[in-house]
Design an enzyme around this catalytic site. Structure first.
Site, PDB file in Angstrom:
ATOM      1  N   ASP A 194     -24.397  -8.844 -15.220  1.00 14.57           N
ATOM      2  CA  ASP A 194     -24.289  -9.335 -13.782  1.00 14.57           C
ATOM      3  C   ASP A 194     -22.974 -10.256 -13.987  1.00 14.57           C
ATOM      4  O   ASP A 194     -23.087 -11.369 -14.485  1.00 14.57           O
ATOM      5  CB  ASP A 194     -25.613 -10.454 -13.688  1.00 14.57           C
ATOM      6  CG  ASP A 194     -25.589 -11.279 -12.380  1.00 14.57           C
ATOM      7  OD1 ASP A 194     -24.150 -11.113 -11.683  1.00 14.57           O
ATOM      8  OD2 ASP A 194     -26.434 -12.072 -12.058  1.00 14.57           O
ATOM      9  N   LYS A 225       0.514   9.160  -7.221  1.00 15.70           N
ATOM     10  CA  LYS A 225       0.693  10.529  -6.701  1.00 15.70           C
ATOM     11  C   LYS A 225       1.855  11.153  -7.174  1.00 15.70           C
ATOM     12  O   LYS A 225       3.082  10.488  -7.040  1.00 15.70           O
ATOM     13  CB  LYS A 225       0.681  10.671  -5.342  1.00 15.70           C
ATOM     14  CG  LYS A 225      -0.835  10.236  -4.630  1.00 15.70           C
ATOM     15  CD  LYS A 225      -0.774  10.119  -3.258  1.00 15.70           C
ATOM     16  CE  LYS A 225      -2.284   9.619  -2.570  1.00 15.70           C
ATOM     17  NZ  LYS A 225      -3.152  10.518  -2.395  1.00 15.70           N
ATOM     18  N   HIS A 246      -0.301   0.911   0.572  1.00 12.61           N
ATOM     19  CA  HIS A 246       0.459   2.028   0.339  1.00 12.61           C
ATOM     20  C   HIS A 246       1.487   2.374   1.011  1.00 12.61           C
ATOM     21  O   HIS A 246       2.406   2.933   0.717  1.00 12.61           O
ATOM     22  CB  HIS A 246      -0.746   3.287   0.667  1.00 12.61           C
ATOM     23  CG  HIS A 246      -2.004   3.074  -0.057  1.00 12.61           C
ATOM     24  ND1 HIS A 246      -2.259   2.665  -1.299  1.00 12.61           N
ATOM     25  CD2 HIS A 246      -3.161   3.138   0.318  1.00 12.61           C
ATOM     26  CE1 HIS A 246      -3.590   2.550  -1.576  1.00 12.61           C
ATOM     27  NE2 HIS A 246      -4.274   2.851  -0.753  1.00 12.61           N
ATOM     28  N   LYS A 288      -7.410   6.218  11.032  1.00 12.65           N
ATOM     29  CA  LYS A 288      -8.367   6.965  10.876  1.00 12.65           C
ATOM     30  C   LYS A 288      -8.760   7.987  12.112  1.00 12.65           C
ATOM     31  O   LYS A 288      -8.433   7.606  13.235  1.00 12.65           O
ATOM     32  CB  LYS A 288      -9.605   6.353  10.531  1.00 12.65           C
ATOM     33  CG  LYS A 288      -9.526   5.228   9.482  1.00 12.65           C
ATOM     34  CD  LYS A 288      -9.984   5.654   8.261  1.00 12.65           C
ATOM     35  CE  LYS A 288     -10.235   4.823   7.066  1.00 12.65           C
ATOM     36  NZ  LYS A 288      -9.646   5.523   5.821  1.00 12.65           N
TER      37      LYS A 288
HETATM   38  C1  BG6 Z   1      -7.790   4.053   0.239  1.00 14.51           C
HETATM   39  C2  BG6 Z   1      -8.181   3.545   1.418  1.00 14.51           C
HETATM   40  O1  BG6 Z   1      -6.870   3.059  -0.268  1.00 14.51           O
HETATM   41  O2  BG6 Z   1      -6.868   5.271   0.625  1.00 14.51           O
HETATM   42  C3  BG6 Z   1      -9.010   4.586   2.358  1.00 14.51           C
HETATM   43  O3  BG6 Z   1      -8.837   2.365   1.182  1.00 14.51           O
HETATM   44  C4  BG6 Z   1      -8.162   5.723   2.587  1.00 14.51           C
HETATM   45  O4  BG6 Z   1      -9.595   3.974   3.518  1.00 14.51           O
HETATM   46  C5  BG6 Z   1      -7.503   6.175   1.126  1.00 14.51           C
HETATM   47  O5  BG6 Z   1      -8.906   6.725   3.020  1.00 14.51           O
HETATM   48  C6  BG6 Z   1      -6.333   7.391   1.446  1.00 14.51           C
HETATM   49  O6  BG6 Z   1      -6.155   7.632   0.050  1.00 14.51           O
HETATM   50  P1  BG6 Z   1      -5.657   9.336   0.070  1.00 14.51           P
HETATM   51  O7  BG6 Z   1      -5.351   9.314  -1.350  1.00 14.51           O
HETATM   52  O8  BG6 Z   1      -6.723  10.319   0.345  1.00 14.51           O
HETATM   53  O9  BG6 Z   1      -4.526   9.293   0.985  1.00 14.51           O
END
Ligand code: BG6
Length: 483
Positions: free
Chosen positions: A91, A180, A238, A332
């Site tokens: 914990d 990536k 990202h 999304k």
């Molecule tokens: C994550 C997000 O950091 O990246 C997600 O929290 C998203 O919401 C994901 O779906 C996307 O990653 P990838 O590698 O599938 O483009």
């Protein structure tokens, strides 16, 4: 600089969570199968659940069965991988259990890598607990998975807590986009080729587009996503890393310090965004791949003003990018899963074909990161013919399919690279504190403007390319999104 100290143990916090099951265990297995990690490296998982080693090993086995691609499954490698694994319940919110964790780890003087993938409120107690049990020191490095706070202030508090026991060179902040292969390839494209760099600036480039679109919706992450929203889930990390890699100056070399120095300069040059240059959206019902899907509110079970889509016209205030908009968008439940960077060049200064009715389109470079991997340059060519009715010019693609060119190379998931770099101590593909803070500064200003405007996100149909305001954001500049 890459430090050469390896590790004798990897300690995974959040070891029963989704990330561990879907990505971390499969990545570690792949590194094991390919002989990339030392035979002596032990993997110790920890989380709240009360389990013994055998039960955790079974959980890991089930996760690998579910999430490893078929061509990776190899019984012998699987059994030897599972022998590396142990588990200690903890914990993390109270200091008591950390000594037992240290006892379980035993001698880690050969190096310890910690991977922290836990809820933000557990960061500080975890750091304190590690310190109290002697699990700090120069032989330890720590990987931190997002979310690292939800604004500059909370992120600084986490960074301060970590910095109180680890030096910056021991801290590895993860942005899985940097793991990536195609993202790393951006640097190769820009700095290993003569032809792009001289044109990579405001003289030749009209604008840049970065799209990271997804077809998935909430995927069971209701609480987290609704508190976070697309801006903080995707743009803060990202997308801004993609902006930095696209816009940075050539680094002096590939050292972590040199690359990160150049990225942070870009992040600090981001101009605060005006209210009219950003759009928030939220998905309504619609169809994805011909299947009907619910609205965000229905998925969530309540009405919410969290955005699931953002589009921003960003500006980088420096010499290279003066007057070049960077149009950014993510969302999304959009029409396609696609991550790409589009470099739109300017028109040639004078069209000599105009008097023969020859129309020109400006060159466009599309760097597709996923799901396909390619670099495509749209160039103008003359359509074969006698030209009696005028010269017909057509856009043709100069295509470099990375998937085909490197067909024999194994495609790895981002966490394989990042876990290996954490174990080996190479920080180049991790995010430095000043980068994260520059990112938050820009994002916090956007959020403050949203809060002040009090506008609800604009609805868009699932399966579309987002709200019409997101299309208008570029169209009013005479620019269309690459779709
Ligand atoms: C994550 C997000 O950091 O990246 C997600 O929290 C998203 O919401 C994901 O779906 C996307 O990653 P990838 O590698 O599938 O483009």
């Amino acid at each position: 600089m890459k430090d050469t100290m390896g590790c004798s143990a990897l300690l995974l916090f959040g070891a029963t969570g989704d990330l561990a099951r879907r990505k971390l265990l499969p990545s570690l297995y792949a590194l094991h199968e390919d002989g990339l990690i030392s035979e002596n490296l032990r993997i110790i998982g920890t989380a709240r659940s009360d389990m013994d080693d055998a039960a955790y090993t079974e959980m890991a086995r089930a996760a690998l069965a579910e999430f490893l691609p078929e061509d990776r499954k190899n019984d012998e490698a699987l059994e030897s991988f599972l022998e590396r694994i142990a588990y200690q319940p903890l914990d993390a919110s109270s200091i008591e259990g950390f000594q037992a964790l240290a006892d379980k780890l035993g001698d880690v003087s050969g190096g310890l890598a910690i991977f922290l993938s836990t809820a933000p409120f557990l960061f500080e107690p975890t750091i304190k607990g590690l310190d109290s049990a002697g699990l700090t020191g120069s032989h330890v490095r720590i990987g931190l998975e997002k979310p690292l706070g939800n604004d500059l202030e909370s992120s600084a508090a986490i960074n301060d807590a970590v910095a109180s026991v680890f030096s910056e060179s021991q801290i590895f902040r993860i942005d899985h986009y940097l793991g990536k292969e195609t993202v790393q390839n951006l640097m190769a494209l820009r700095f290993a080729n003569m032809m792009f760099e001289p044109l990579w600036n405001a003289q030749a480039i009209d604008h840049v587009q970065i799209t990271v679109s997804e077809t998935v919706g909430l995927e069971g992450r209701h609480g987290f996503y609704n508190d976070t929203g697309a801006l903080r889930d995707m743009v803060q990390n990202h997308i801004l890393q993609l902006v930095a890699l696209t816009a940075m100056e050539p680094p002096a070399n590939l050292d972590a310090a040199s690359v990160r120095d150049e990225k942070v300069k870009v992040l600090r040059s981001l101009r605060p965004v005006r209210g009219s240059e950003m759009v928030r959206g939220q998905y309504g019902s619609g169809a994805i791949d011909s299947n009907s899907v619910d609205s965000y509110a229905a998925d969530l079970g309540e009405v919410s003003d969290t955005e699931t889509y953002v589009a921003i016209k960003a500006h980088i205030d420096n010499w290279r990018w003066n007057g070049v908009p960077f149009y950014l968008r993510t969302g999304k439940r959009l029409a396609e899963r696609r991550s790409e960077i589009v470099i739109q060049f300017k028109n040639v200064p004078h069209n000599i074909f105009a008097e023969r009715d020859g129309r020109l389109n400006a060159n466009r470079l599309v760097i597709r990161l996923q799901p396909e991997e390619y670099v495509r340059l749209q160039v103008m060519a003359k359509q074969p013919g006698m030209d009696r009715e005028g010269v017909v010019l057509r856009e043709v693609p100069l295509d470099l399919s990375l998937t085909q060119a490197f067909a024999k190379a194994r495609r790895r998931i981002a966490y394989e690279r990042l876990l290996l770099d954490l174990i080996d101590g190479d920080p180049t593909l991790f995010v430095r504190r000043d980068e994260v803070e520059a990112q938050w500064r820009w994002i916090d200003d956007i959020r403050a403007k949203w809060a002040a405007s009090n506008e609800a996100p604009k609805s868009y149909g699932s399966g579309s390319w987002g709200p019409s305001a997101g299309i208008a954001l570029t169209e009013r500049d005479g620019v269309s999104w690459n779709e």
